[in-house]
Design an enzyme around this catalytic site. Structure first.
Site, short mmCIF file in Angstrom:
data_model
loop_
_atom_site.label_atom_id
_atom_site.label_comp_id
_atom_site.label_asym_id
_atom_site.label_seq_id
_atom_site.Cartn_x
_atom_site.Cartn_y
_atom_site.Cartn_z
N GLU A 40 21.60 3.90 23.68
CA GLU A 40 22.93 4.32 23.54
C GLU A 40 23.57 4.74 22.37
O GLU A 40 23.03 4.12 21.20
CB GLU A 40 23.67 3.13 24.17
CG GLU A 40 23.40 2.65 25.58
CD GLU A 40 23.63 3.53 26.53
OE1 GLU A 40 24.40 4.39 26.50
OE2 GLU A 40 23.47 3.42 27.91
N TYR A 84 14.61 10.88 21.95
CA TYR A 84 14.77 11.62 23.54
C TYR A 84 13.53 12.57 23.40
O TYR A 84 12.97 12.82 24.81
CB TYR A 84 15.92 12.05 23.71
CG TYR A 84 17.11 11.18 24.03
CD1 TYR A 84 17.74 10.42 23.19
CD2 TYR A 84 17.39 10.73 25.36
CE1 TYR A 84 18.67 9.43 23.38
CE2 TYR A 84 18.56 9.75 25.82
CZ TYR A 84 19.04 9.25 24.59
OH TYR A 84 19.93 8.20 24.99
N VAL A 89 26.00 22.70 31.18
CA VAL A 89 25.96 21.48 32.16
C VAL A 89 26.99 20.29 31.99
O VAL A 89 26.49 19.84 30.79
CB VAL A 89 24.82 21.21 32.95
CG1 VAL A 89 24.67 20.35 33.97
CG2 VAL A 89 23.80 22.47 33.21
N TYR A 105 22.50 27.60 25.32
CA TYR A 105 22.90 26.50 26.07
C TYR A 105 23.78 25.74 25.22
O TYR A 105 23.38 25.33 24.09
CB TYR A 105 21.76 25.73 26.66
CG TYR A 105 21.99 24.44 27.32
CD1 TYR A 105 22.45 24.67 28.82
CD2 TYR A 105 21.99 23.27 26.68
CE1 TYR A 105 22.79 23.57 29.58
CE2 TYR A 105 22.39 22.25 27.40
CZ TYR A 105 22.82 22.21 28.75
OH TYR A 105 23.31 21.16 29.59
N GLU A 160 18.38 14.60 25.44
CA GLU A 160 17.64 15.58 26.37
C GLU A 160 18.40 16.75 26.43
O GLU A 160 17.75 17.85 26.96
CB GLU A 160 17.22 15.01 27.64
CG GLU A 160 18.38 15.03 28.89
CD GLU A 160 19.59 13.93 28.54
OE1 GLU A 160 19.28 12.94 27.67
OE2 GLU A 160 20.77 13.97 28.92
#
Ligand SMILES: *[C@@H]1O[C@H](CO)[C@@H](O)[C@H](O)[C@H]1NC(C)=O
Ligand SMILES: *[C@@H]1O[C@H](CO)[C@@H](O)[C@H](O)[C@H]1NC(C)=O
Ligand SMILES: *[C@@H]1O[C@H](CO)[C@@H](O)[C@H](O)[C@H]1NC(C)=O
Ligand SMILES: *[C@@H]1O[C@H](CO)[C@@H](O)[C@H](O)[C@H]1NC(C)=O
Ligand SMILES: *[C@@H]1O[C@H](CO)[C@@H](O)[C@H](O)[C@H]1NC(C)=O
Ligand SMILES: *[C@@H]1O[C@H](CO)[C@@H](O)[C@H](O)[C@H]1NC(C)=O
Length: 370
Positions: free
Chosen positions: A140, A171, A202, A251, A265
């Site tokens: 976290e 990650y 996203v 992205y 990620e």
């Protein structure tokens, strides 16, 4: 000793105070003395708990024993056989979740989330073998870690996505290819030919206060952005994520926390693995440069304004050769996402011998927020 106390016990019967009003006190005293004498003769002065001796040294021959005290998010992975060697080529690493092996464990791992939610507690009542390490694990960001002030002087090592953690568990990472494929210009070409959408994103967690939302709102004044995810009521099944993003030039790998080394990620998987060039917002430019090759990502801090960023992206998409230069790193590297908790825990064994033997985090909160 015992004989002496037994004599005393007998002499109590005849001592001068016994027939007075306190026989009960004497019986208690005698019982206590007998109890102590038993333990003194058996284990040494007042040593009721077991003492660790050299014969009991932790570990198991050349194997390190890593004990997972409970599984992150309650999801148990099977650990049959020599998992670290069989699955991740890490030898000499016995990963276990059997608490009965506590006394042999070189390290015991505690995932932060369950401690924070009070679903699990630290076994502070158990006597700790000398040299055993308590490892604090968390993926976290600081702002989602809650109050860590009561974990002062508890943990010996940290295990997080940060590069300066004792056991870093990013990650994802890039792995240099063994042999550089000189005939792989076609990698860039095939990726580039697939493109039809300029910028994709996203997002499921919409929080107007997040910097990423502010940047998004300015960006759409300059260029179009295809938005997927729960927030936009265009959810993407995970199996469709990479094929869908492979059609995007760019992205938006926008992190929800802007913290040191917090690169998730959203970079490694959603962008790198799909073939979209990541536009990153989150950790500093230096943090990204430390883990990703130049010309593999676009950091928003490189632009004076969001408008300029938008203009740069549009221009880049129209210049095949320049756009392909953002894909050239793929000739030398392949992307690896670290998903498995087994692999993460096995990595403890890779670092174990290099780490400081005697340490304790006196102020975990300061380390996490520092
Ligand atoms: C040491 O660990 C290995 C690997 O898990 C196991 O096969 C072996 O039985 C262990 N030996 C002892 C003495 O615990
Ligand atoms: C080299 O690249 C070509 C074209 O992309 C591919 O077909 C081939 O498998 C690659 N070879 C290696 C060793 O990666
Ligand atoms: C091109 O798009 C398809 C999905 O439409 C995807 O399956 C494929 O992997 C993409 N190719 C590349 C090189 O990204
Ligand atoms: C994009 O191209 C236009 C036209 O060539 C140019 O005026 C503009 O400065 C370019 N933007 C950036 C950020 O390079
Ligand atoms: C541990 O130290 C050795 C010797 O300094 C070094 O070769 C190795 O890469 C280090 N391992 C890790 C995981 O940092
Ligand atoms: C680990 O930390 C504890 C404090 O919780 C400390 O007492 C102990 O000496 C440390 N052990 C090692 C091996 O560093």
């Amino acid at each position: 000793m015992e004989l002496h106390l037994t004599e005393k016990a007998v002499s109590v019967e005849t001592c001068s105070f016994c027939h007075k009003k306190k026989p009960f006190v004497f019986i208690c005293l005698v019982t206590l003395l007998l109890f102590l004498s038993y333990h003194i003769s058996k284990q040494g002065w007042l040593q009721v708990e077991p003492l660790y001796t050299n014969q009991d040294t932790i570990g198991n021959g050349s194997f390190l024993t890593i004990l997972v005290w409970y599984w992150p998010f309650g999801y148990r992975y099977p650990l049959e056989g020599d998992v670290c060697k069989d699955q991740y080529h890490i030898p000499g690493c016995r990963l276990t979740d059997q608490r009965s092996l506590y006394h042999q464990a070189n390290a015991v791992v505690f995932h932060h989330r369950e401690l924070q939610q009070r679903l699990q507690v630290l076994p502070l009542n158990l006597l700790r073998p000398p040299h055993q390490k308590r490892i604090w694990v968390s993926l976290e960001s600081p702002e989602n870690s809650g109050d860590l002030s009561h974990y002062s002087n508890v943990f010996n090592w940290t295990m997080t996505y940060r590069r300066d953690a004792d056991i870093p568990i990013p990650y994802g990472e890039l792995i240099r290819k063994q042999a550089v494929n000189s005939s792989s210009d076609s990698i860039e070409d095939s990726i580039t030919q697939n493109k039809s959408k300029l910028v994709c994103w996203v997002v499921s967690n919409y929080n107007a206060r997040h910097r990423r939302i502010q940047v998004y709102k300015s960006l759409i004044k300059t260029i179009p952005v295809e938005v997927y995810g729960k927030w936009n009521k265009r959810p993407l099944a995970s199996a469709n994520l990479l094929p869908t993003m492979s059609h995007c030039y760019f992205y938006l790998s926008f992190e929800n926390s802007l913290s040191k080394d917090y690169i998730t990620e959203k970079l490694w998987h959603n962008a790198y693995m799909s073939g979209a060039v990541p536009v990153v917002l989150g950790a500093s430019l230096e943090d990204y440069k430390a883990v990703a090759p130049p010309n593999s990502f676009i950091h928003i801090d490189d632009f004076a304004s969001v408008e300029e960023l938008g203009s740069y992206l549009r221009n880049l998409s129209q210049n095949q050769q320049k756009y392909a230069s953002y894909q050239a790193w793929r000739r030398d590297y392949k992307v690896k996402c670290l998903w498995s908790w087994v692999e993460r825990f096995c990595r403890i064994c890779l670092h174990h011998h290099n780490l400081s033997a005697q340490t304790v985090y006196q102020d975990l909160q300061a380390w996490v927020t520092g």
